[in-house]
Design a protein around this motif. Structure first.
Motif, PDB file in Angstrom:
ATOM      1  N   ARG A  22       0.747  -1.255  -0.059  1.00 49.91           N
ATOM      2  CA  ARG A  22      -0.027   0.084   0.024  1.00 49.91           C
ATOM      3  C   ARG A  22       0.839   1.254   0.048  1.00 49.91           C
ATOM      4  O   ARG A  22       0.523   2.332  -0.715  1.00 49.91           O
ATOM      5  N   PHE A  23       1.790   1.328   0.907  1.00 46.41           N
ATOM      6  CA  PHE A  23       2.863   2.376   0.886  1.00 46.41           C
ATOM      7  C   PHE A  23       3.530   2.762  -0.298  1.00 46.41           C
ATOM      8  O   PHE A  23       3.714   4.001  -0.920  1.00 46.41           O
ATOM      9  N   TYR A  26       0.971   4.142  -3.090  1.00 46.33           N
ATOM     10  CA  TYR A  26       1.063   5.613  -2.707  1.00 46.33           C
ATOM     11  C   TYR A  26       2.001   6.162  -3.413  1.00 46.33           C
ATOM     12  O   TYR A  26       1.684   7.228  -3.749  1.00 46.33           O
ATOM     13  N   ALA A  27       3.256   5.857  -2.744  1.00 47.35           N
ATOM     14  CA  ALA A  27       4.503   6.507  -3.199  1.00 47.35           C
ATOM     15  C   ALA A  27       4.450   6.734  -4.585  1.00 47.35           C
ATOM     16  O   ALA A  27       4.764   7.898  -5.122  1.00 47.35           O
TER      17      ALA A  27
END
Length: 64
Positions: A22-23, A26-27
């Motif tokens: 997820r991170f 997002y990034a």
């Protein structure tokens, strides 16, 4: 700069993998985020004149 180190026995758990995924998603969605290896960062810094001595090196002394 953000460096993420992962240990396979700790970060390999399903819940942690999902959070990492997820991170990273997002990034990657941000236009100004650059994923690079250390050699790519060093090459960029050298070509752009953005290098400086670390403040942790301590003062330089001249030989007596």
């Amino acid at each position: 700069m953000l460096v993420i180190s992962l240990h396979d026995r700790i970060s390999g758990h399903a819940g942690r993998v999902r959070v990492l995924d997820r991170f990273l998603s997002y990034a990657k969605s941000k236009p100004d985020v650059w994923f690079a290896r250390k050699d790519e960062i060093a090459r960029w810094a050298l070509s752009h004149g953005r290098t400086h001595r670390s403040s942790f090196e301590g003062p330089r002394t001249s030989p007596a």
